[in-house]
Design an enzyme around this catalytic site. Structure first.
Site, mmCIF file in Angstrom:
data_model
loop_
_atom_site.group_PDB
_atom_site.id
_atom_site.type_symbol
_atom_site.label_atom_id
_atom_site.label_comp_id
_atom_site.label_asym_id
_atom_site.label_seq_id
_atom_site.Cartn_x
_atom_site.Cartn_y
_atom_site.Cartn_z
ATOM 1 N N ARG A 160 -4.222 1.171 -2.707
ATOM 2 C CA ARG A 160 -4.130 -0.161 -2.127
ATOM 3 C C ARG A 160 -3.805 -1.288 -3.106
ATOM 4 N NH1 ARG A 160 -6.134 -1.044 2.672
ATOM 5 N NH2 ARG A 160 -7.097 -3.023 2.088
ATOM 6 N N HIS A 206 0.847 -1.190 0.000
ATOM 7 C CA HIS A 206 0.000 0.000 0.000
ATOM 8 C C HIS A 206 0.884 1.241 0.000
ATOM 9 C CE1 HIS A 206 -3.246 -2.575 2.210
ATOM 10 N NE2 HIS A 206 -3.036 -2.964 0.964
#
Length: 443
Positions: free
Chosen positions: A334, A244
């Site tokens: 993400r 991420h």
């Protein structure tokens, strides 16, 4: 102003008894390469006179134009704590230049520097904090990696269930020795899966740090007789590993994503930045998720995002706004996984965000329910698009996104596309165990 001068480096090499210096650079796919020199050659290296054969590095150049020069970035000088104490080993991260003194267009670090320069011209500093996940597996009798692990610990579990605890502790201490500020380390969701988070920094430093981090984690794992892998989805049926990317822009030391008068605490620029990321998410996918295997992680049901949406409350969309506000306000992308080339990922993320800001792109409404539970019809009504489902689709989207192609430049776009299509074709023509199990007895 850099933190080290040439004199500083000579002094440290002398005082610390450094015998070898590794001149490191990164190829197009994010693989760390190096040329090792002895300390007697240090002067030559610091004067940018060290040469290597670029034709032998994938995606660099053809045989006819093979000579490349390494220009060390003095500030990246670091001594490896895991090498012997007599005749120590240090490294310098380098930029790659052509013989006529120009930055080489196929050098991913240069691509990132180019976009950072563009942000600087607009008055911005791009700050990034990554979360790198990895698996620790056993090796076989030949020292080759397996996907075996004895441990069955889960998210945030601790010893003695978590057999990786000592290895992770060792990794954290070594990283701290190398100047990292480690914010957290914990066991991840899947058995044998771990995460170590280090403090955010300016983008170039963060990309360098990710490369150093991977090398350190692999090195320390090996010392413990284990293999650390950053492969996105090494095992079927359990979570894959993500990387991420938490991003913010600062102007005059102030986080410009924050605005306390907004219901969500986000500024206009933050919304435009998110819109830019969403607009280019498909075009960037082959960089954020560069392997055939990457797309086996991006499937519903394993915490990895599939849908191009954003939210400040839930974790299923592509872009999440973590809870902290004020100076801590940031945008979290993400989908990237740790097999990606950090220089190219951060370059395209920044460029996409700036595209959003420059062109005042409007962000769609946030999606605050679990997108995986929506019906296809509901997703269609909300105009929620999907990330590419395979490496092949991702290559196609890259070539359709002229903006991202321009950020990468002609050299990387064409070489990268070529290599990824080769990888896809090689994969596509394999006959796998799954097919034999599924079809052989039926037909």
């Amino acid at each position: 102003m850099g933190k080290y001068t040439k004199q500083d480096i000579f002094r440290m090499v002398e005082e610390e008894d450094v015998e070898f210096i590794r001149l490191q650079f990164t190829d197009m796919f994010g693989v760390l390469k190096n040329v090792a020199i002895t300390s007697s050659q240090l002067g030559k290296a610091l004067d940018n006179k060290c040469m290597f054969d670029g034709s032998s590095v994938e995606g660099f150049v053809r045989i006819e134009e093979s000579d490349m020069y390494l220009y060390p970035d003095y500030d990246t000088f670091e001594i490896f704590p895991w090498r012997p104490q007599q005749g120590k080993v240090a490294r310098l991260i380098c930029d790659v230049y052509t013989p006529d003194g120009k930055p080489f267009e196929g050098d991913p670090r240069w691509i990132l520097k180019k976009v950072i320069k563009e942000a600087e011209d607009m008055g911005y500093v791009f700050e990034v904090g990554p979360e790198c996940e990895f698996f620790l597996f056993h090796t076989d009798d030949n020292g080759l990696p397996t996907t075996l692990s004895h441990e069955k610990a889960g998210y945030f579990d601790l010893g003695p269930t978590d057999l990786g605890e000592n290895v992770r502790r060792d990794m954290v201490l070594t990283l701290e020795d190398m100047g990292f500020e480690i914010e957290a380390s914990h066991h991840e969701v899947a058995p044998a899966q771990h995460e170590i988070d280090f403090k955010y920094d300016e983008a170039l430093k963060t990309a360098d740090n990710i490369m150093t981090f991977k090398l350190t984690v692999k090195t320390i794992a090996k010392r413990h007789g284990l293999y650390a892998t950053f492969m996105p989805k090494p095992k079927y049926g359990i979570n894959g590993s993500g990387m991420h990317v938490n991003m913010s822009l600062a102007k005059d030391g102030k986080n410009i994503f924050a605005d306390e008068n907004d219901p969500l605490g986000l500024s206009e620029d933050a919304y435009h930045f998110i819109a830019g990321l969403m607009k280019h998410a498909k075009g960037m996918a082959v960089l954020t998720n560069p392997l055939v295997n990457s797309y086996k992680r991006l499937v519903p049901g394993y915490e990895a995002p599939v849908y191009i949406a954003w939210s400040a409350t839930n974790r299923s969309p592509l872009i999440r706004i973590p809870a902290s506000r004020g100076q801590g306000t940031r945008v979290e992308l993400r989908n990237p996984d740790p097999s990606a080339n950090p220089y190219l990922v951060l370059a395209t993320c920044l460029a996409a965000g700036l595209d959003g800001i420059k062109n005042k792109l409007e962000v769609p409404a946030s999606v605050d329910c679990n997108i995986f539970e929506m019906t296809d019809e509901e997703r269609k009504q909300a105009a929620i698009e999907v990330l590419p489902e395979s490496l092949y689709d991702a290559v196609r989207y890259l070539n359709e996104d002229k903006f991202i192609c321009d950020v990468l430049g002609e050299h990387i776009t064409s070489k990268y596309t070529e290599a990824k299509l080769r990888e896809w074709n090689d994969y596509k023509t394999q006959v796998t165990q799954w097919e034999l199990d599924e079809y052989l007895y039926k037909f």
